[in-house]
Design an enzyme around this catalytic site. Sequence first.
Site, PDB file in Angstrom:
ATOM      1  N   ARG A  56       0.834  -0.978   0.299  1.00  0.00           N
ATOM      2  CA  ARG A  56       0.194  -0.351   0.092  1.00  0.00           C
ATOM      3  C   ARG A  56       0.716   1.444   0.249  1.00  0.00           C
ATOM      4  NH1 ARG A  56      -2.561  -3.996   1.396  1.00  0.00           N
ATOM      5  NH2 ARG A  56      -1.089  -4.476   2.795  1.00  0.00           N
ATOM      6  N   THR A  57       1.567   1.121   1.405  1.00  0.00           N
ATOM      7  CA  THR A  57       2.262   2.861   1.227  1.00  0.00           C
ATOM      8  C   THR A  57       3.328   3.270  -0.636  1.00  0.00           C
ATOM      9  OG1 THR A  57       2.946   2.274   3.618  1.00  0.00           O
ATOM     10  CG2 THR A  57       3.895   3.896   2.248  1.00  0.00           C
ATOM     11  N   LYS A  86      26.648  -2.577  -0.792  1.00  0.00           N
ATOM     12  CA  LYS A  86      28.475  -2.513  -0.046  1.00  0.00           C
ATOM     13  C   LYS A  86      28.237  -1.690   0.810  1.00  0.00           C
ATOM     14  CE  LYS A  86      28.090  -1.783  -5.158  1.00  0.00           C
ATOM     15  NZ  LYS A  86      28.053  -1.102  -6.183  1.00  0.00           N
ATOM     16  N   ARG A 107      11.315   4.529   3.652  1.00  0.00           N
ATOM     17  CA  ARG A 107      11.069   3.425   4.725  1.00  0.00           C
ATOM     18  C   ARG A 107      12.372   2.094   4.810  1.00  0.00           C
ATOM     19  NH1 ARG A 107       5.670  -0.873   4.328  1.00  0.00           N
ATOM     20  NH2 ARG A 107       4.959   1.423   5.170  1.00  0.00           N
ATOM     21  N   HIS A 135       5.520   6.160  11.575  1.00  0.00           N
ATOM     22  CA  HIS A 135       4.517   5.819  10.428  1.00  0.00           C
ATOM     23  C   HIS A 135       3.770   7.168  10.000  1.00  0.00           C
ATOM     24  CE1 HIS A 135       3.832   4.533   6.410  1.00  0.00           C
ATOM     25  NE2 HIS A 135       2.769   3.186   6.823  1.00  0.00           N
TER      26      HIS A 135
HETATM   27  C1  NCD Z   1       2.021  -1.362   7.892  1.00  0.00           C
HETATM   28  C2  NCD Z   1       2.934  -0.004   8.893  1.00  0.00           C
HETATM   29  O1  NCD Z   1       3.647  -1.092   7.062  1.00  0.00           O
HETATM   30  O2  NCD Z   1       3.338  -0.422   9.593  1.00  0.00           O
HETATM   31  N1  NCD Z   1       1.553  -1.346   6.678  1.00  0.00           N
HETATM   32  C3  NCD Z   1       1.171  -0.084   6.139  1.00  0.00           C
HETATM   33  O3  NCD Z   1       1.979   0.267   6.021  1.00  0.00           O
HETATM   34  N2  NCD Z   1      -0.599  -0.225   5.594  1.00  0.00           N
HETATM   35  C4  NCD Z   1       0.816  -1.693   9.041  1.00  0.00           C
HETATM   36  C5  NCD Z   1       1.421  -3.258   9.680  1.00  0.00           C
HETATM   37  O4  NCD Z   1       2.664  -4.000   8.826  1.00  0.00           O
HETATM   38  O5  NCD Z   1       1.456  -4.321   9.679  1.00  0.00           O
END
Ligand code: NCD
Length: 307
Positions: A56-57, A86, A107, A135
């Site tokens: 999703r993100t 590396k 991320r 997040h």
């Molecule tokens: C979440 C995350 O990555 O923290 N997912 C997301 O971005 N929708 C929640 C999760 O992974 O449980």
Amino acid sequence: MFELKHLISASQLSPALLQQLFTLADQLQTQDKARTLEPALRGRILATLFYEPSTRTRLSFEAAMQKLGGSVLSVENARDSSSAVKGETIADTVRVVSGYADAIVIRHFEEGTAAAAAAASPVPVINAGDGAGEHPTQALADTYTILRELGRLDNLRVVLVGDLLYGRTIHSLLPLLAQFPGLHVELVSPPALRLPGTILDQLTTRGVDVHETASLDETVQDADVVYVTRVQGERFAFAAEYEAVKDAYVLNLKTAERLKQGAVIMHALPRLNEIAPEVDLDPRAAYFRQARNGLYVRMALLSSLLG
Ligand code: NCD
């Protein structure tokens, strides 16, 4: 003018900034549905650097950028496929990528990495999850969803269920909601996965009414929002510890029936067993709408940071 350069922590988002972003998200959503979106970010490039898995993100950020006329450079498996292998530091990677892109979404599996990236970057950096830290754009999607579903962000009774220790989405969501008056929070988790004390302290300092309880069934009937989290298996040192708690709380049809009419059931997704699929047909189940809303808040954020 948008007052932020980077978005690293939900604590940067005041109610006024949220209002600004949500008004824009509403407009973008209307324009998207009418197919009248302007290519406001034409010629701009977004880099997405993902050192941890994501559906999703990453995809919603990339769709957001493309819907606004921009384009995307994507490293989806940066832990194994970027120069991190590396031994390159995040600061060096970001210095280089900022020469190719107008903004960077990152991320990473370690808390604090997005902040380190921002410190080294001349272009906006957006934290898309830093380990068990924060997040913030998920918290934007979550608060936007609550506002759209319930029509308000004040005087909420919120039940948070599952992995409150490692679940970074709620580490960002709680401080955001705590800025609005009348918040009441019920925390339901296995003892090993309780909310970190630092966040609990922030809530009590702000005067939030917080309780920890063991029983989901006895807690949900007064809730406006039931927010379920996945137990974050990837953060456990030992598989046996994860196995012992992974299915501690499951929201099934029987539990959902206890919720009041106007309540909303949320989850950042992906879900494992913690919400039974039979609950999906309940009109209060908002998690797929929540994922869709993520697109519009990310469009609003990108156009604000880059516009
Ligand atoms: C979440 C995350 O990555 O923290 N997912 C997301 O971005 N929708 C929640 C999760 O992974 O449980």
